[in-house]
Design a protein around this motif. Structure first.
Motif, PDB file in Angstrom:
ATOM      1  N   SER A 108      -9.456   5.357 -11.444  1.00  0.00           N
ATOM      2  CA  SER A 108      -8.653   4.450 -10.637  1.00  0.00           C
ATOM      3  C   SER A 108      -9.397   3.128 -10.605  1.00  0.00           C
ATOM      4  CB  SER A 108      -8.501   5.000  -9.223  1.00  0.00           C
ATOM      5  OG  SER A 108      -7.743   6.174  -9.246  1.00  0.00           O
ATOM      6  N   GLY A 109      -8.693   2.047 -10.500  1.00  0.00           N
ATOM      7  CA  GLY A 109      -9.351   0.747 -10.470  1.00  0.00           C
ATOM      8  C   GLY A 109     -10.207   0.576  -9.240  1.00  0.00           C
ATOM      9  N   VAL A 110      -9.575   0.293  -8.105  1.00  0.00           N
ATOM     10  CA  VAL A 110     -10.284   0.083  -6.851  1.00  0.00           C
ATOM     11  C   VAL A 110      -9.864   1.178  -5.875  1.00  0.00           C
ATOM     12  CG1 VAL A 110     -10.622  -1.459  -4.881  1.00  0.00           C
ATOM     13  CG2 VAL A 110     -10.412  -2.420  -7.182  1.00  0.00           C
ATOM     14  N   VAL A 111     -10.848   1.828  -5.295  1.00  0.00           N
ATOM     15  CA  VAL A 111     -10.606   2.789  -4.226  1.00  0.00           C
ATOM     16  C   VAL A 111     -11.207   2.198  -2.963  1.00  0.00           C
ATOM     17  CG1 VAL A 111     -11.193   5.074  -3.318  1.00  0.00           C
ATOM     18  CG2 VAL A 111     -10.498   4.815  -5.715  1.00  0.00           C
ATOM     19  N   VAL A 112     -10.389   2.112  -1.912  1.00  0.00           N
ATOM     20  CA  VAL A 112     -10.818   1.579  -0.629  1.00  0.00           C
ATOM     21  C   VAL A 112     -10.867   2.737   0.358  1.00  0.00           C
ATOM     22  CG1 VAL A 112     -10.341  -0.060   1.219  1.00  0.00           C
ATOM     23  CG2 VAL A 112      -9.749  -0.643  -1.148  1.00  0.00           C
ATOM     24  N   VAL A 113     -12.060   3.013   0.875  1.00  0.00           N
ATOM     25  CA  VAL A 113     -12.232   4.073   1.862  1.00  0.00           C
ATOM     26  C   VAL A 113     -12.125   3.440   3.242  1.00  0.00           C
ATOM     27  CG1 VAL A 113     -13.778   5.847   2.770  1.00  0.00           C
ATOM     28  CG2 VAL A 113     -13.713   5.391   0.298  1.00  0.00           C
ATOM     29  N   GLY A 114     -11.109   3.849   3.982  1.00  0.00           N
ATOM     30  CA  GLY A 114     -10.814   3.269   5.278  1.00  0.00           C
ATOM     31  C   GLY A 114      -9.442   2.638   5.219  1.00  0.00           C
TER      32      GLY A 114
ATOM     33  N   TYR B 143     -13.134   6.258  -9.652  1.00  0.00           N
ATOM     34  CA  TYR B 143     -12.945   4.834  -9.382  1.00  0.00           C
ATOM     35  C   TYR B 143     -13.788   4.004 -10.338  1.00  0.00           C
ATOM     36  CZ  TYR B 143     -17.457   5.259  -6.995  1.00  0.00           C
ATOM     37  OH  TYR B 143     -18.778   5.504  -6.715  1.00  0.00           O
ATOM     38  N   GLN B 144     -13.382   2.740 -10.503  1.00  0.00           N
ATOM     39  CA  GLN B 144     -14.206   1.742 -11.192  1.00  0.00           C
ATOM     40  C   GLN B 144     -14.965   0.926 -10.162  1.00  0.00           C
ATOM     41  OE1 GLN B 144     -11.022  -0.177 -13.423  1.00  0.00           O
ATOM     42  NE2 GLN B 144     -11.992   0.491 -15.328  1.00  0.00           N
TER      43      GLN B 144
ATOM     44  N   TYR C 165      -5.426  -9.528  -9.045  1.00  0.00           N
ATOM     45  CA  TYR C 165      -5.921  -8.244  -9.552  1.00  0.00           C
ATOM     46  C   TYR C 165      -4.727  -7.344  -9.836  1.00  0.00           C
ATOM     47  CZ  TYR C 165      -8.285  -3.786  -9.950  1.00  0.00           C
ATOM     48  OH  TYR C 165      -8.729  -2.569 -10.411  1.00  0.00           O
ATOM     49  N   ALA C 166      -4.610  -6.891 -11.085  1.00  0.00           N
ATOM     50  CA  ALA C 166      -3.450  -6.104 -11.513  1.00  0.00           C
ATOM     51  C   ALA C 166      -3.754  -4.621 -11.687  1.00  0.00           C
ATOM     52  CB  ALA C 166      -2.903  -6.680 -12.818  1.00  0.00           C
ATOM     53  N   GLY C 167      -5.003  -4.229 -11.518  1.00  0.00           N
ATOM     54  CA  GLY C 167      -5.365  -2.822 -11.681  1.00  0.00           C
ATOM     55  C   GLY C 167      -4.876  -1.969 -10.526  1.00  0.00           C
ATOM     56  N   SER C 168      -5.116  -0.676 -10.657  1.00  0.00           N
ATOM     57  CA  SER C 168      -4.672   0.235  -9.609  1.00  0.00           C
ATOM     58  C   SER C 168      -5.534   0.086  -8.360  1.00  0.00           C
ATOM     59  CB  SER C 168      -4.706   1.682 -10.107  1.00  0.00           C
ATOM     60  OG  SER C 168      -6.033   2.105 -10.314  1.00  0.00           O
TER      61      SER C 168
ATOM     62  N   TYR D 273       3.146  -2.074   0.672  1.00  0.00           N
ATOM     63  CA  TYR D 273       2.234  -1.287  -0.157  1.00  0.00           C
ATOM     64  C   TYR D 273       2.890  -0.816  -1.454  1.00  0.00           C
ATOM     65  CZ  TYR D 273      -0.857  -1.765   3.786  1.00  0.00           C
ATOM     66  OH  TYR D 273      -1.643  -2.308   4.765  1.00  0.00           O
ATOM     67  N   PRO D 274       4.053  -0.154  -1.404  1.00  0.00           N
ATOM     68  CA  PRO D 274       4.680   0.209  -2.680  1.00  0.00           C
ATOM     69  C   PRO D 274       5.136  -1.008  -3.489  1.00  0.00           C
ATOM     70  CG  PRO D 274       6.049   0.926  -0.815  1.00  0.00           C
ATOM     71  CD  PRO D 274       4.757   0.418  -0.257  1.00  0.00           C
ATOM     72  N   ASP D 275       5.597  -2.058  -2.802  1.00  0.00           N
ATOM     73  CA  ASP D 275       6.015  -3.265  -3.516  1.00  0.00           C
ATOM     74  C   ASP D 275       4.856  -3.912  -4.263  1.00  0.00           C
ATOM     75  OD1 ASP D 275       8.599  -2.925  -2.590  1.00  0.00           O
ATOM     76  OD2 ASP D 275       8.515  -4.578  -1.134  1.00  0.00           O
ATOM     77  N   ASN D 276       3.630  -3.712  -3.797  1.00  0.00           N
ATOM     78  CA  ASN D 276       2.446  -4.283  -4.426  1.00  0.00           C
ATOM     79  C   ASN D 276       1.654  -3.239  -5.210  1.00  0.00           C
ATOM     80  OD1 ASN D 276       1.972  -7.287  -3.608  1.00  0.00           O
ATOM     81  ND2 ASN D 276       2.893  -6.272  -1.837  1.00  0.00           N
ATOM     82  N   ASP D 277       2.293  -2.117  -5.475  1.00  0.00           N
ATOM     83  CA  ASP D 277       1.705  -1.047  -6.292  1.00  0.00           C
ATOM     84  C   ASP D 277       0.351  -0.590  -5.750  1.00  0.00           C
ATOM     85  OD1 ASP D 277       1.802   0.799  -8.360  1.00  0.00           O
ATOM     86  OD2 ASP D 277       0.817  -0.538  -9.786  1.00  0.00           O
ATOM     87  N   ILE D 278       0.324  -0.331  -4.451  1.00  0.00           N
ATOM     88  CA  ILE D 278      -0.883   0.163  -3.791  1.00  0.00           C
ATOM     89  C   ILE D 278      -0.593   1.553  -3.250  1.00  0.00           C
ATOM     90  CG2 ILE D 278      -2.485  -0.181  -1.862  1.00  0.00           C
ATOM     91  CD1 ILE D 278      -1.910  -3.231  -2.236  1.00  0.00           C
ATOM     92  N   ASP D 279      -1.376   2.514  -3.698  1.00  0.00           N
ATOM     93  CA  ASP D 279      -1.232   3.884  -3.226  1.00  0.00           C
ATOM     94  C   ASP D 279      -2.000   4.053  -1.933  1.00  0.00           C
ATOM     95  OD1 ASP D 279       0.278   4.786  -5.451  1.00  0.00           O
ATOM     96  OD2 ASP D 279      -1.568   4.996  -6.615  1.00  0.00           O
TER      97      ASP D 279
END
Length: 113
Positions: free
Chosen positions: A7-13, A105-106, A30-33, A72-78
């Motif tokens: 996954s591109g960026v994983v945000v914990v919290g 994650y990256q 930023y266009a990655g996941s 969130y879905p409109d900006n492709d954020i899971d």
């Protein structure tokens, strides 16, 4: 593990800081996941206004959310809600989740408070 498996960026919290991180990433192109992981069942919200104004009846619950539900879905954020990170393996570049899964994650952002 190849970059395509991560996954591109994983945000914990999933609080105010997390919402600002993911918003800024998208605003800056930023266009990655992006995946936000939070143990609460709702999308990121501002905790101080909720604990003060909402409890006093001066604000609605919706006013505490940082972004509306569709953002969130409109900006492709899971958003992995109701999920706790139980471990971080920096060597393998993955987080362990309370459901037993692992998320690679990256880039990892700790925005827990």
């Amino acid at each position: 593990m190849s970059e395509s498996e991560q996954s591109g960026v994983v945000v914990v919290g999933a609080g105010l800081a997390a919402a600002h991180v993911v918003g800024t990433l998208r605003e800056k192109g930023y266009a990655g996941s992006i995946t936000v992981i939070g143990e609460e069942p709702v999308r990121p919200y501002e905790r101080p206004p909720l604990s003060k104004d909402f409890m006093l009846g001066k604000a609605t619950l919706d006013s505490a959310y940082v972004h509306d539900e569709k953002w969130y879905p409109d900006n492709d954020i899971d958003c992995l809600l109701n999920t706790t990170v139980t471990g971080i393996d920096r060597t393998e570049m993955r987080v362990s989740l309370s459901n037993g899964d692992h998320l690679p994650y990256q880039h990892l952002v700790l925005a827990t408070g």
